[in-house]
Every structure is written in structure tokens, then in C-alpha cells.
Design an enzyme around this catalytic site. Structure first.
Site, mmCIF file in Angstrom:
data_model
loop_
_atom_site.group_PDB
_atom_site.id
_atom_site.type_symbol
_atom_site.label_atom_id
_atom_site.label_comp_id
_atom_site.label_asym_id
_atom_site.label_seq_id
_atom_site.Cartn_x
_atom_site.Cartn_y
_atom_site.Cartn_z
ATOM 1 N N SER A 43 70.609 -45.093 45.936
ATOM 2 C CA SER A 43 71.889 -44.556 46.415
ATOM 3 C C SER A 43 71.893 -44.396 47.935
ATOM 4 C CB SER A 43 72.169 -43.190 45.781
ATOM 5 O OG SER A 43 72.303 -43.312 44.392
HETATM 6 N N1 SAM Z 1 69.320 -41.800 41.760
HETATM 7 C C1 SAM Z 1 68.882 -43.128 42.056
HETATM 8 C C2 SAM Z 1 68.128 -43.252 43.343
HETATM 9 O O1 SAM Z 1 68.065 -42.289 44.090
HETATM 10 O O2 SAM Z 1 67.591 -44.334 43.584
HETATM 11 C C3 SAM Z 1 70.022 -44.105 42.098
HETATM 12 C C4 SAM Z 1 70.240 -44.634 40.816
HETATM 13 S S1 SAM Z 1 71.204 -46.070 40.578
HETATM 14 C C5 SAM Z 1 72.626 -45.847 41.540
HETATM 15 C C6 SAM Z 1 71.731 -45.623 38.923
HETATM 16 C C7 SAM Z 1 70.615 -45.594 37.916
HETATM 17 O O3 SAM Z 1 71.160 -45.091 36.691
HETATM 18 C C8 SAM Z 1 70.026 -46.964 37.597
HETATM 19 O O4 SAM Z 1 68.643 -46.941 37.783
HETATM 20 C C9 SAM Z 1 70.383 -47.172 36.130
HETATM 21 O O5 SAM Z 1 69.429 -47.915 35.415
HETATM 22 C C10 SAM Z 1 70.477 -45.739 35.636
HETATM 23 N N2 SAM Z 1 71.247 -45.561 34.420
HETATM 24 C C11 SAM Z 1 72.399 -46.158 34.056
HETATM 25 N N3 SAM Z 1 72.787 -45.718 32.853
HETATM 26 C C12 SAM Z 1 71.861 -44.814 32.443
HETATM 27 C C13 SAM Z 1 71.710 -44.017 31.275
HETATM 28 N N4 SAM Z 1 72.575 -44.047 30.277
HETATM 29 N N5 SAM Z 1 70.636 -43.207 31.210
HETATM 30 C C14 SAM Z 1 69.731 -43.147 32.219
HETATM 31 N N6 SAM Z 1 69.818 -43.883 33.342
HETATM 32 C C15 SAM Z 1 70.870 -44.700 33.450
#
Ligand code: SAM
Length: 217
Positions: free
Chosen positions: A64
Site C-alpha cells: 500500500s
Molecule cells: N497491507 C498490505 C501491505 O502493507 O503491504 C497491502 C495489502 S494489498 C493492498 C491487499 C492484500 O489483501 C493482498 O495481499 C491480498 O492477497 C489480500 N487479500 C485479499 N483478499 C483477502 C482475504 N479475503 N483475506 C485475506 N487477505 C486478502
């Protein structure tokens, strides 16, 4: 994992940029100043680590934007010691910032290799993380209730099941909308009767939330 004076200087500049962009919470700024974002960043693109921008990581996901991490953390508005669940570990950067805020942090990630990679960095930098592989759109009920839940992927609708995993007065910060490129960042505060008050805090773009209460399985 090194953290040179150059990295530290780059972080100080990033903090100044976030201050100018409206981040006022000093504890959040201190946390951003302390967490080496380059540790969570793809090896081949280290020189981009302190730009205020999201960046691709593996499996089509992103680390992010620092401004987004700072805003979501600021909007939780919780004291040290609070119990916080992050949905979407991704690179692990936001989780590291939440740890620096003094929270008891639980994080859940859908894509196992991403979680494993994030854990390798997080356990070396701060071993107190509780990380889980699974569908975070369903929350993480067995460790709840939480003072705060932050969702770092875009949800199609407000995930009501996450509200039930909050303590009374607890806050859910989640980007919501039918188009992941055009979402509303929302804050929901759980009331004693089980319902929640809603605030719209701004516009946001995120990768889609997967899973049972997400966009795709
Ligand atoms: N917080 C993260 C960082 O600081 O790098 C950014 C994360 S990225 C924008 C969104 C993440 O949410 C991805 O790694 C994706 O695989 C995860 N994600 C999407 N749907 C999800 C779910 N149902 N449960 C857990 N993780 C999920």
C-alpha cells in the site's frame, strides 16, 4: 537486513511529505519514521521504496501507499495496547506499522506464499506478530473481539460479519464499493446494540478483497 543512514534520511523526507498531505497524528508519523519500508519492498526496486506510492509485489498484489497506511492507521484512532486485526497482510508493511503503534496485532492473508514472505521479514524485525493464512473477509473470530479491524483490500459491501467481531466502541476501517478503482474509505463504530455508526472518510483505490464476502473466491 540493513537500515542505513540514507534509508533513515529517506524516511524523514517521507514523513515530511505525509505531514504536508494531512497526517497529523504524531504516533503514526513516528511509526512510519521507524519502519524500514525497503525491507518489505521488492529487491529489484529498492530505490522506489520511499516514494509515496503503492507498488506491485508478487501474485498481482501491492504494497500500500504510505499515505494510505498512515490514513488507515490514523483513522483507527486507538491507544497503545489495543487489539487490532489487519485483513490483507500483503508485504507485511502495514502490519509492521501497526506493531510500531504498540498494538497487539493479528493479520490474515489469503495468498499463502505472500504471508510466508511477509513473515520472514516481520519475525526478524518484530517477533510479536500473530499471522494467519485464510479468508479474512470472514474475519478471525477465534481471536476476537477486536478494538479495531483494518481491511487493506476493497470490499464490495460493508462486511457486516466483521462488525460482529468488534468490541463495543471498536472501529472497522474498510474501503467499500463495487469498483475497486473507485472506493469509499469507511469507518464503522460498533454500538452496544450491535449496529454500527458509519462515516465516509474519503476516496480510495485498492486491489479487490477475495473470499466469501469479497469479489471473487
Ligand atoms: N497491507 C498490505 C501491505 O502493507 O503491504 C497491502 C495489502 S494489498 C493492498 C491487499 C492484500 O489483501 C493482498 O495481499 C491480498 O492477497 C489480500 N487479500 C485479499 N483478499 C483477502 C482475504 N479475503 N483475506 C485475506 N487477505 C486478502
Amino acid at each position: 537486513m540493513e537500515d542505513t543512514l540514507v534509508h533513515q534520511g529517506q524516511r524523514r523526507k517521507l514523513v515530511q511529505e505525509l505531514l504536508q498531505k494531512g497526517i497529523e497524528n504524531q504516533e503514526v508519523l513516528n511509526a512510519i519514521a521507524r519502519v524500514p519500508r525497503h525491507w518489505f519492498f521488492p529487491q529489484d526496486f529498492q530505490s522506489f521504496a520511499y516514494r509515496d506510492a503503492a507498488f506491485p509485489i508478487d501474485h498481482g498484489q501491492t504494497i500500500s501507499q504510505p499515505l494510505t497506511v498512515a490514513q488507515q492507521t490514523q483513522w483507527l484512532a486507538l491507544p497503545r495496547g489495543s487489539k487490532v486485526l489487519e485483513v490483507g497482510t500483503g508485504s507485511g508493511y502495514q502490519a509492521a506499522v501497526l506493531l510500531e503503534m504498540g498494538y497487539e496485532v493479528y493479520t490474515i492473508e489469503y495468498i499463502k506464499p505472500l504471508l510466508e514472505k511477509a513473515m520472514r521479514v516481520l519475525t526478524q524485525s518484530n517477533g510479536n506478530i500473530r499471522a494467519f493464512h485464510g479468508d479474512g473477509s470472514r474475519g478471525l473470530e477465534k481471536h476476537g473481539p477486536y478494538d479495531g479491524i483494518v481491511v487493506t483490500a476493497g470490499a464490495p459491501v460493508v462486511p457486516q460479519n466483521l462488525i460482529t467481531q468488534l468490541k463495543v466502541g471498536g472501529k472497522l476501517v474498510v474501503p467499500v464499493g463495487s469498483d475497486p478503482q473507485n472506493l469509499s474509505m469507511m469507518r464503522l463504530t460498533r454500538k452496544a446494540n450491535g449496529s454500527a455508526s458509519e462515516e465516509v472518510l474519503g476516496a480510495a483505490k485498492f486491489v479487490p478483497l477475495k473470499g466469501q464476502f469479497g469479489f471473487e473466491p
